[in-house]
Design an enzyme around this catalytic site. Structure first.
Site, PDB file in Angstrom:
ATOM      1  N   ASN A   1      -2.591 -13.145  16.174  1.00 25.75           N
ATOM      2  CA  ASN A   1      -3.663 -12.148  16.257  1.00 25.75           C
ATOM      3  C   ASN A   1      -4.446 -12.387  17.544  1.00 25.75           C
ATOM      4  O   ASN A   1      -4.722 -13.533  17.874  1.00 25.75           O
ATOM      5  CB  ASN A   1      -4.596 -12.301  15.034  1.00 25.75           C
ATOM      6  CG  ASN A   1      -5.416 -11.063  14.768  1.00 25.75           C
ATOM      7  OD1 ASN A   1      -6.053 -10.534  15.666  1.00 25.75           O
ATOM      8  ND2 ASN A   1      -5.407 -10.599  13.526  1.00 25.75           N
TER       9      ASN A   1
ATOM     10  N   CYS B   1       5.851  20.521  -5.744  1.00 20.48           N
ATOM     11  CA  CYS B   1       7.104  19.949  -6.231  1.00 20.48           C
ATOM     12  C   CYS B   1       8.196  21.019  -6.292  1.00 20.48           C
ATOM     13  O   CYS B   1       7.957  22.119  -6.798  1.00 20.48           O
ATOM     14  CB  CYS B   1       6.830  19.373  -7.621  1.00 20.48           C
ATOM     15  SG  CYS B   1       8.276  18.732  -8.449  1.00 20.48           S
TER      16      CYS B   1
ATOM     17  N   CYS C   1       5.349  13.655  -7.666  1.00 12.93           N
ATOM     18  CA  CYS C   1       4.726  14.824  -8.278  1.00 12.93           C
ATOM     19  C   CYS C   1       3.711  14.356  -9.318  1.00 12.93           C
ATOM     20  O   CYS C   1       4.017  13.504 -10.156  1.00 12.93           O
ATOM     21  CB  CYS C   1       5.793  15.704  -8.926  1.00 12.93           C
ATOM     22  SG  CYS C   1       5.050  17.085  -9.828  1.00 12.93           S
TER      23      CYS C   1
ATOM     24  N   HIS D   1       0.820  -1.216   0.000  1.00 10.02           N
ATOM     25  CA  HIS D   1       0.000   0.000   0.000  1.00 10.02           C
ATOM     26  C   HIS D   1       0.857   1.271   0.000  1.00 10.02           C
ATOM     27  O   HIS D   1       0.333   2.368   0.172  1.00 10.02           O
ATOM     28  CB  HIS D   1      -0.968   0.017   1.193  1.00 10.02           C
ATOM     29  CG  HIS D   1      -2.037  -1.039   1.084  1.00 10.02           C
ATOM     30  ND1 HIS D   1      -2.842  -1.414   2.134  1.00 10.02           N
ATOM     31  CD2 HIS D   1      -2.436  -1.801   0.035  1.00 10.02           C
ATOM     32  CE1 HIS D   1      -3.672  -2.360   1.738  1.00 10.02           C
ATOM     33  NE2 HIS D   1      -3.445  -2.624   0.472  1.00 10.02           N
TER      34      HIS D   1
HETATM   35  P1  OAD Z   1      -7.401  -4.092  10.232  1.00 14.05           P
HETATM   36  O1  OAD Z   1      -7.647  -2.895  11.088  1.00 14.05           O
HETATM   37  O2  OAD Z   1      -8.453  -4.535   9.305  1.00 14.05           O
HETATM   38  O3  OAD Z   1      -7.062  -5.341  11.176  1.00 14.05           O
HETATM   39  C1  OAD Z   1      -6.174  -5.232  12.241  1.00 14.05           C
HETATM   40  C2  OAD Z   1      -5.996  -6.613  12.857  1.00 14.05           C
HETATM   41  O4  OAD Z   1      -5.013  -6.514  13.845  1.00 14.05           O
HETATM   42  C3  OAD Z   1      -7.248  -7.193  13.497  1.00 14.05           C
HETATM   43  O5  OAD Z   1      -7.432  -8.524  13.055  1.00 14.05           O
HETATM   44  C4  OAD Z   1      -6.925  -7.151  14.988  1.00 14.05           C
HETATM   45  O6  OAD Z   1      -7.519  -8.219  15.709  1.00 14.05           O
HETATM   46  C5  OAD Z   1      -5.429  -7.282  14.972  1.00 14.05           C
HETATM   47  N1  OAD Z   1      -4.725  -6.760  16.143  1.00 14.05           N
HETATM   48  C6  OAD Z   1      -5.094  -5.764  16.991  1.00 14.05           C
HETATM   49  N2  OAD Z   1      -4.159  -5.589  17.949  1.00 14.05           N
HETATM   50  C7  OAD Z   1      -3.156  -6.485  17.686  1.00 14.05           C
HETATM   51  C8  OAD Z   1      -1.915  -6.801  18.326  1.00 14.05           C
HETATM   52  N3  OAD Z   1      -1.477  -6.169  19.409  1.00 14.05           N
HETATM   53  N4  OAD Z   1      -1.163  -7.790  17.776  1.00 14.05           N
HETATM   54  C9  OAD Z   1      -1.578  -8.461  16.670  1.00 14.05           C
HETATM   55  N5  OAD Z   1      -2.739  -8.201  16.051  1.00 14.05           N
HETATM   56  C10 OAD Z   1      -3.519  -7.230  16.541  1.00 14.05           C
HETATM   57  O7  OAD Z   1      -6.007  -3.807   9.501  1.00 14.05           O
HETATM   58  P2  OAD Z   1      -5.457  -4.410   8.130  1.00 14.05           P
HETATM   59  O8  OAD Z   1      -5.787  -5.850   8.009  1.00 14.05           O
HETATM   60  O9  OAD Z   1      -4.041  -3.992   8.055  1.00 14.05           O
HETATM   61  O10 OAD Z   1      -5.992  -0.099   3.387  1.00 14.05           O
HETATM   62  O11 OAD Z   1      -6.289  -3.578   7.091  1.00 14.05           O
HETATM   63  C11 OAD Z   1      -6.000  -3.718   5.742  1.00 14.05           C
HETATM   64  C12 OAD Z   1      -6.239  -2.442   4.998  1.00 14.05           C
HETATM   65  O12 OAD Z   1      -7.539  -1.963   5.249  1.00 14.05           O
HETATM   66  C13 OAD Z   1      -5.353  -1.288   5.384  1.00 14.05           C
HETATM   67  O13 OAD Z   1      -4.058  -1.351   4.828  1.00 14.05           O
HETATM   68  C14 OAD Z   1      -6.116  -0.115   4.824  1.00 14.05           C
HETATM   69  C15 OAD Z   1      -7.506  -0.512   5.244  1.00 14.05           C
HETATM   70  O14 OAD Z   1      -8.541  -0.102   4.416  1.00 14.05           O
HETATM   71  C16 OAD Z   1      -5.686   1.050   2.739  1.00 14.05           C
HETATM   72  O15 OAD Z   1      -5.501   2.082   3.339  1.00 14.05           O
HETATM   73  C17 OAD Z   1      -5.597   0.948   1.244  1.00 14.05           C
END
Ligand code: OAD
Length: 256
Positions: free
Chosen positions: A223, A155, A132, A124
């Site tokens: 997780n 820029c 720019c 991402h």
């Molecule tokens: P999420 O916010 O969807 O998920 C976060 C995960 O981390 C959840 O499953 C939680 O249970 C877990 N979690 C929380 N605390 C934790 C800890 N201390 N140790 C381990 N795990 C923990 O985040 P992503 O899966 O990264 O996209 O989300 C994916 C994408 O959705 C992001 O990159 C973003 C968003 O839309 C864009 O911005 C393009």
């Protein structure tokens, strides 16, 4: 606190020479960065979540780049003093010791790099990197400048409008990074795949797990909550990454 790993996993780790890690927002939770989904997540309040998604979309960037940058600056302020936690550091340490290590991250917070990880596929992008929109010149903003932005920066070369070099909502993923995911995770899967702190909503995040399992590799989820991958991995370790990863990495390192 001590983390007990299942004995068959400990046995399996003894043969591991290559590792692929896949991380999401949860790996940075213990650095004080808000996750997207789940309790206290950015999308917890649906209206606020929709506004954030809209501000961080490719169409808003084209229509009103200042709005996108203010949203990015707001997120950067929330992550103001964030530094790598034991989970980031454990992954960086693993890379130093193994024959091969690759890290696929959805995070744009730069903490893996700060911890010392090198072979990173930041699918991402990186919010500190800029491009720019007129001449394509690439640059970087330091943390303080990013946090204080109130409008789109311009820029130095052509005075065009800069964009964050991150994938915004509604935009395609960079082809070169998708090819690297294919090469590193599907064509030549590592001995062990760790999937850490992600709700694994996207197919390019979950499919390496399916590939790895088909090809007989070990798959481990870290997780505190169950996810769509919990039933698909060999081992789902329930707990915070900052506690579990150092224990896992210690085990792998003991056998090197
Ligand atoms: P999420 O916010 O969807 O998920 C976060 C995960 O981390 C959840 O499953 C939680 O249970 C877990 N979690 C929380 N605390 C934790 C800890 N201390 N140790 C381990 N795990 C923990 O985040 P992503 O899966 O990264 O996209 O989300 C994916 C994408 O959705 C992001 O990159 C973003 C968003 O839309 C864009 O911005 C393009």
């Amino acid at each position: 606190m001590k983390t007990d790993l299942p004995s068959p996993l400990i046995e399996g780790l003894s043969k591991v020479r290559t590792v692929g890690a896949i991380t999401g927002a949860g790996v940075s939770a213990e650095s004080g960065i808000q996750t997207y989904r789940g309790q206290g997540g950015l999308y917890d309040d649906p209206e606020e979540g929709d506004r954030t998604v809209e501000s961080l979309s490719g169409s808003t960037l084209r229509a009103d780049p200042g709005r996108t940058w203010r949203a990015v600056a707001g997120l950067a302020r929330m992550a103001q003093d964030a530094v790598p936690n034991p989970a980031h550091r454990a992954l960086a340490n693993l890379e130093d010791r193994l024959d091969h290590f690759v890290l696929l991250t959805q995070n744009v917070d730069g903490l893996h790099k700060m911890a010392g990880s090198r072979n990173i596929i930041d699918i991402h992008g990186d919010v500190f990197a800029t491009r720019c929109m007129s001449c394509g010149d690439e640059g970087r903003l330091d943390r303080e400048t990013l946090q204080q932005l109130n409008d789109a920066p311009s820029c130095d070369r052509c005075y065009g409008v800069l964009r964050p070099d991150a994938v915004l909502f509604g935009e395609s993923l960079p082809h070169e990074k998708l090819t690297r995911i294919y090469e590193e995770f599907h064509a030549h899967p590592p001995d062990l795949i760790l999937v850490i702190g992600t709700s694994a909503m996207f197919p390019y995040i979950s499919s390496p797990i399916h590939s790895a399992r088909r090809q007989g590799r070990i798959t481990v989820e870290v997780n505190p909550e169950p996810t769509v991958l919990t039933d698909k991995v060999d081992y789902s370790l329930r707990g915070p990454a900052g506690l579990i990863l150092p224990a896992l990495v210690d085990r792998i390192n003991q056998k090197q």
